[in-house]
Scaffold this active site. Sequence first.
Site, PDB file in Angstrom:
ATOM      1  N   ASP A   1      -9.243  11.388   5.282  1.00 14.62           N
ATOM      2  CA  ASP A   1      -8.136  12.129   4.674  1.00 14.62           C
ATOM      3  C   ASP A   1      -8.253  13.633   4.904  1.00 14.62           C
ATOM      4  OD1 ASP A   1      -7.001   9.817   3.814  1.00 14.62           O
ATOM      5  OD2 ASP A   1      -7.496  10.071   1.695  1.00 14.62           O
TER       6      ASP A   1
ATOM      7  N   ARG B   1       0.233   1.343  -7.596  1.00 15.02           N
ATOM      8  CA  ARG B   1      -0.742   2.434  -7.511  1.00 15.02           C
ATOM      9  C   ARG B   1      -0.163   3.622  -6.755  1.00 15.02           C
ATOM     10  NH1 ARG B   1      -6.763  -0.188  -6.372  1.00 15.02           N
ATOM     11  NH2 ARG B   1      -6.691  -1.839  -7.969  1.00 15.02           N
TER      12      ARG B   1
ATOM     13  N   ARG C   1       0.757   8.155  -7.863  1.00 19.24           N
ATOM     14  CA  ARG C   1       0.060   9.281  -7.260  1.00 19.24           C
ATOM     15  C   ARG C   1       1.046  10.304  -6.706  1.00 19.24           C
ATOM     16  NH1 ARG C   1      -5.116   6.885  -3.846  1.00 19.24           N
ATOM     17  NH2 ARG C   1      -6.039   5.637  -5.533  1.00 19.24           N
TER      18      ARG C   1
ATOM     19  N   VAL D   1      -6.406  -0.643   2.715  1.00 21.76           N
ATOM     20  CA  VAL D   1      -5.090  -0.306   2.208  1.00 21.76           C
ATOM     21  C   VAL D   1      -5.097   1.032   1.466  1.00 21.76           C
ATOM     22  CG1 VAL D   1      -5.470  -1.553   0.038  1.00 21.76           C
ATOM     23  CG2 VAL D   1      -3.127  -1.268   0.907  1.00 21.76           C
TER      24      VAL D   1
ATOM     25  N   GLY E   1      -6.421   1.692  -2.336  1.00 17.05           N
ATOM     26  CA  GLY E   1      -7.264   0.525  -2.592  1.00 17.05           C
ATOM     27  C   GLY E   1      -8.599   0.855  -3.225  1.00 17.05           C
TER      28      GLY E   1
END
Length: 289
Positions: free
Chosen positions: A93, A186, A190, A68, A71
């Site tokens: 990423d 979360r 960000r 996820v 995570g």
Amino acid sequence: MDISDAALGKIILSVSCLFFTYYSLWVLVLPFIENDHLINSLFPPISYALMIPAVMGFCFLGMGISGVTCGGKSTLAKALHQALPGSQIISQDDYFLPEDSSRHILVPEMNHFNWEIMSSLDMEKMEIAITDILSTVPPVGKRPCADTFHHVLIVEGFLILNYPPLLNLCRLKYYITLTREQCLQRRISRVYNPPDVPGYFEKCVWPEYVAHRDKVLGAVADVKVLDGSEDMETMIEHVLQDLKGEAEWERKDLAPLYWWYGIRRYSRNGLDFRRRGSRVHCVWFSTVK
């Protein structure tokens, strides 16, 4: 009818020579031949030539960390990289396509690209980067010390276990999960580039994650699920214990196979072929005490 040691040795030698010849042509000759030449049909893509040793555990032990968004994949991967001297790390990423790429899928009602799917990633470039890593095998004599792990390739990203070439590369596979509420809390803390637009989490982030998760957990039998809400130290310790278990399995279960197939029996001048073999087959586990 029993096969004599001499006959068995000849068979092993013949098969080894045949494989070595084929593999040498694949790795050393094929890159210099035009792509449309007929000989290319006799060989798989060249990238697999360098991935095969990794899959078999010859050069690196592949470890995949997926799951996820938010995570803790990157945090876990970096912590393991720090804990495993000699390891390599690669993050999915780093391979998102630029915003002006024609391969992106637009979500019309948001006028925003869907960054949660495979088409948002340059997986070919990522494969090339991994191939470059696999092509460099550190010599055994370069180990810093004997009581740490080495030659572990850590691959992390939200879709690596949904991509067959990377899935097959990873011997240890982990999938991190969170509840929807945990993930949302979360995520909103960000900052992304490009930033999330209103409704993007509900329309893309969470539904795509659920779809990807269900495919992995439904198809990959040996994936281990980690609770992303756990303490990071707990997750790190869990993975390190698994890695040590893999090392012990290799040391105890594969050593008799080397003996059985006569690696010592057909040695010359007392040369220890099993120790030589550890340079190409079990580099990583032979460094664990």
